[in-house]
Design an enzyme around this catalytic site. Structure first.
Site, PDB file in Angstrom:
ATOM      1  CG  HIS A  23      13.123  -3.276  18.909  1.00  0.00           C
ATOM      2  ND1 HIS A  23      13.126  -4.030  17.512  1.00  0.00           N
ATOM      3  CD2 HIS A  23      14.022  -2.451  18.587  1.00  0.00           C
ATOM      4  CE1 HIS A  23      13.910  -3.536  16.778  1.00  0.00           C
ATOM      5  NE2 HIS A  23      14.409  -2.423  17.322  1.00  0.00           N
ATOM      6  CB  THR A  24       7.734  -2.258  23.374  1.00  0.00           C
ATOM      7  OG1 THR A  24       7.641  -1.326  22.669  1.00  0.00           O
ATOM      8  CG2 THR A  24       8.880  -2.198  24.306  1.00  0.00           C
ATOM      9  CG  ASP A  25       5.938  -2.933  17.696  1.00  0.00           C
ATOM     10  OD1 ASP A  25       6.848  -3.627  17.654  1.00  0.00           O
ATOM     11  OD2 ASP A  25       5.489  -2.265  16.619  1.00  0.00           O
ATOM     12  N   GLY A 105      13.640   6.011   4.473  1.00  0.00           N
ATOM     13  CA  GLY A 105      14.290   5.300   5.022  1.00  0.00           C
ATOM     14  C   GLY A 105      15.114   5.690   6.464  1.00  0.00           C
ATOM     15  N   GLY A 107      13.497   6.439   9.298  1.00  0.00           N
ATOM     16  CA  GLY A 107      12.922   6.100  10.606  1.00  0.00           C
ATOM     17  C   GLY A 107      11.783   6.767  10.982  1.00  0.00           C
ATOM     18  CD  GLU A 139       6.783  -2.211   6.594  1.00  0.00           C
ATOM     19  OE1 GLU A 139       5.976  -1.079   6.315  1.00  0.00           O
ATOM     20  OE2 GLU A 139       8.173  -1.819   6.732  1.00  0.00           O
ATOM     21  CG  ASP A 151       6.506   1.655  11.811  1.00  0.00           C
ATOM     22  OD1 ASP A 151       6.695   2.089  13.339  1.00  0.00           O
ATOM     23  OD2 ASP A 151       7.451   1.299  11.154  1.00  0.00           O
TER      24      ASP A 151
HETATM   25  P1  ADP Z   1      11.111   4.220   6.547  1.00  0.00           P
HETATM   26  O1  ADP Z   1       9.780   3.294   6.564  1.00  0.00           O
HETATM   27  O2  ADP Z   1      11.683   4.257   8.226  1.00  0.00           O
HETATM   28  O3  ADP Z   1      11.321   5.352   5.819  1.00  0.00           O
HETATM   29  P2  ADP Z   1      11.847   1.632   5.443  1.00  0.00           P
HETATM   30  O4  ADP Z   1      13.063   1.026   4.926  1.00  0.00           O
HETATM   31  O5  ADP Z   1      10.800   1.094   6.197  1.00  0.00           O
HETATM   32  O6  ADP Z   1      12.070   3.188   6.016  1.00  0.00           O
HETATM   33  O7  ADP Z   1      11.056   2.064   4.147  1.00  0.00           O
HETATM   34  C1  ADP Z   1      11.678   2.823   3.096  1.00  0.00           C
HETATM   35  C2  ADP Z   1      11.213   2.130   1.558  1.00  0.00           C
HETATM   36  O8  ADP Z   1       9.840   2.467   1.621  1.00  0.00           O
HETATM   37  C3  ADP Z   1      11.885   2.952   0.533  1.00  0.00           C
HETATM   38  O9  ADP Z   1      12.900   2.369   0.202  1.00  0.00           O
HETATM   39  C4  ADP Z   1      10.995   2.576  -0.405  1.00  0.00           C
HETATM   40  O10 ADP Z   1      10.999   1.501  -1.111  1.00  0.00           O
HETATM   41  C5  ADP Z   1       9.501   2.711  -0.102  1.00  0.00           C
HETATM   42  N1  ADP Z   1       8.836   4.107   0.266  1.00  0.00           N
HETATM   43  C6  ADP Z   1       8.588   4.780   1.299  1.00  0.00           C
HETATM   44  N2  ADP Z   1       7.842   5.694   0.696  1.00  0.00           N
HETATM   45  C7  ADP Z   1       7.915   5.974  -0.607  1.00  0.00           C
HETATM   46  C8  ADP Z   1       7.566   6.940  -1.756  1.00  0.00           C
HETATM   47  N3  ADP Z   1       7.071   8.000  -1.345  1.00  0.00           N
HETATM   48  N4  ADP Z   1       7.702   6.474  -2.955  1.00  0.00           N
HETATM   49  C9  ADP Z   1       8.167   5.115  -3.408  1.00  0.00           C
HETATM   50  N5  ADP Z   1       8.612   4.310  -2.391  1.00  0.00           N
HETATM   51  C10 ADP Z   1       8.637   4.743  -1.117  1.00  0.00           C
HETATM   52 MG    MG Z   2       9.368   1.724   7.304  1.00  0.00          MG
END
Ligand code: ADP
Ligand code: MG
Length: 337
Positions: A23-25, A105, A107, A139, A151
């Site tokens: 939470h610094t970016d 999902g 992190g 994003e 990220d």
């Molecule tokens: P994190 O980035 O920490 O894994 P996020 O909530 O930011 O968690 O992103 C997760 C979401 O990104 C998933 O619910 C999906 O919608 C999408 N996603 C990530 N990788 C894939 C993948 N390989 N195939 C399909 N969807 C993906």
């Molecule tokens: Mg993410």
């Protein structure tokens, strides 16, 4: 690189783990992520005016026109595909698939890895910073969350054997060698990270409110916080100001090989994210407490935005037999045919 007719293009983008500086970016501060060996591969045969993708972790197929205008109107993961397409406006679409070795999902930035790999597979040719900024916008459009650049920049600009000191005021990247004789391990707290959109946006607003009173948090000191009227805004800014200091101290500790100090800074970071920034969960707190009580663990903290997901630990080699052992890896690239 635009492949010739009939040739498919394969691109790989790594996930990332953030060692310190959360939470610094988005306030122009400092962060220290590293790209990891786990990541996402997109293979695409170019052609047509739609992007059609299947994914190894999703049942729904993405099918998005190259002229898509409202990524957030799509369902689930298709929003991320649509976000990238809407930002890139590729001259043609393609048909392909997505595979990943990342937990979703958790992190470790599976979303950024998907965006960055897809952008490269669609023919993006700019610098790593341009790639990251394009995917950050994707994003934000897809998720509605006003996320920072960390990220996507970590995924795009990773350097083997190094963490990346991000200066989010200038978006510059300084590779910092991860010393021999330590291990970086991510352990899941057992709860999926629910990046509560409204919570993230609220934290960002609170930081901006504090900055409106005392100037950019990156340049502010703890003494300046007296001038922040709202006590919640003051606590949020206290986290950011002290976290920026911890990132720079952590880099010094890595450079001098002082892993005990680095670990202590991680524990302080977790406490600050818990108490001042209020983004931890009981599960994350218990996991950090458990890990740091073990012999050979220098320190641990939640990593990423919080609200669930993973803890990152810095340890002596081989002391943890759980989680993912992460190695600092190179950035996103097109895989040679
Ligand atoms: P994190 O980035 O920490 O894994 P996020 O909530 O930011 O968690 O992103 C997760 C979401 O990104 C998933 O619910 C999906 O919608 C999408 N996603 C990530 N990788 C894939 C993948 N390989 N195939 C399909 N969807 C993906
Ligand atoms: Mg993410």
């Amino acid at each position: 690189m635009i492949p010739g007719p009939g040739r498919s293009i394969t691109a790989f983008a790594p996930g990332r783990v953030n060692l310190i500086g959360d939470h610094t970016d988005y306030t122009g501060g400092w962060a220290l992520p590293m790209a990891i060996q786990l990541g996402t591969t997109v293979t695409l045969a170019p052609g047509g005016d739609r992007v059609r993708l299947s994914s190894s972790v999703e049942t729904a197929t993405a099918d998005v026109g190259v002229d898509v205008v409202d990524p957030a109107a799509e369902d689930g993961w298709v929003r991320y595909v649509a976000g990238v397409v809407a930002e890139l406006r590729p001259p043609s679409g393609g048909v392909g698939n997505v595979t990943t070795s990342l937990p979703i999902g958790a992190g470790l930035s599976s979303s950024a890895a998907l965006e960055v790999a897809l952008a490269l597979a669609l023919g993006f040719t700019g610098t790593p910073l341009e790639l990251a900024m394009t995917c950050q916008r994707a994003e934000q459009r897809a998720s509605g969350v006003p996320c920072g650049l960390m990220d996507q920049l970590a995924s795009a600009a990773g350097v083997e054997g190094h963490a990346l000191l991000l200066d989010c005021a200038t978006n510059s990247v300084e590779p910092v060698r991860v010393p021999e004789g330590c291990e970086v391990v991510a352990v899941h707290s057992g709860r999926a990270r629910t990046l509560a959109d409204s919570d993230y946006a609220e934290r960002r607003r609170q930081c901006e409110a504090a900055a409106a009173e005392i100037g950019p948090l990156r340049d502010a000191t703890v003494a300046d916080l007296k001038a922040v009227v709202d006590p919640t805004d003051r606590r949020r800014a206290h986290h950011v100001i002290t976290e920026n200091g911890r990132v720079l101290a952590f880099v010094d500790a890595l450079k001098s090989g002082d892993l005990e100090e680095a670990g202590a800074l991680m524990v302080q970071s977790h406490e600050s994210l818990k108490v001042d920034f209020a983004v931890s969960t009981p599960g994350l707190d218990e996991l950090v407490a458990d890990l740091i009580s073990r012999r050979g663990v220098h320190g641990a903290r939640l990593t990423g935005a919080g609200f669930g997901g993973c803890v990152v630990a810095l340890t002596e080699p081989g002391v943890l037999d759980l989680g993912w052992r992460l190695t600092p890896s190179g950035g996103a690239h097109v895989v040679p045919a």
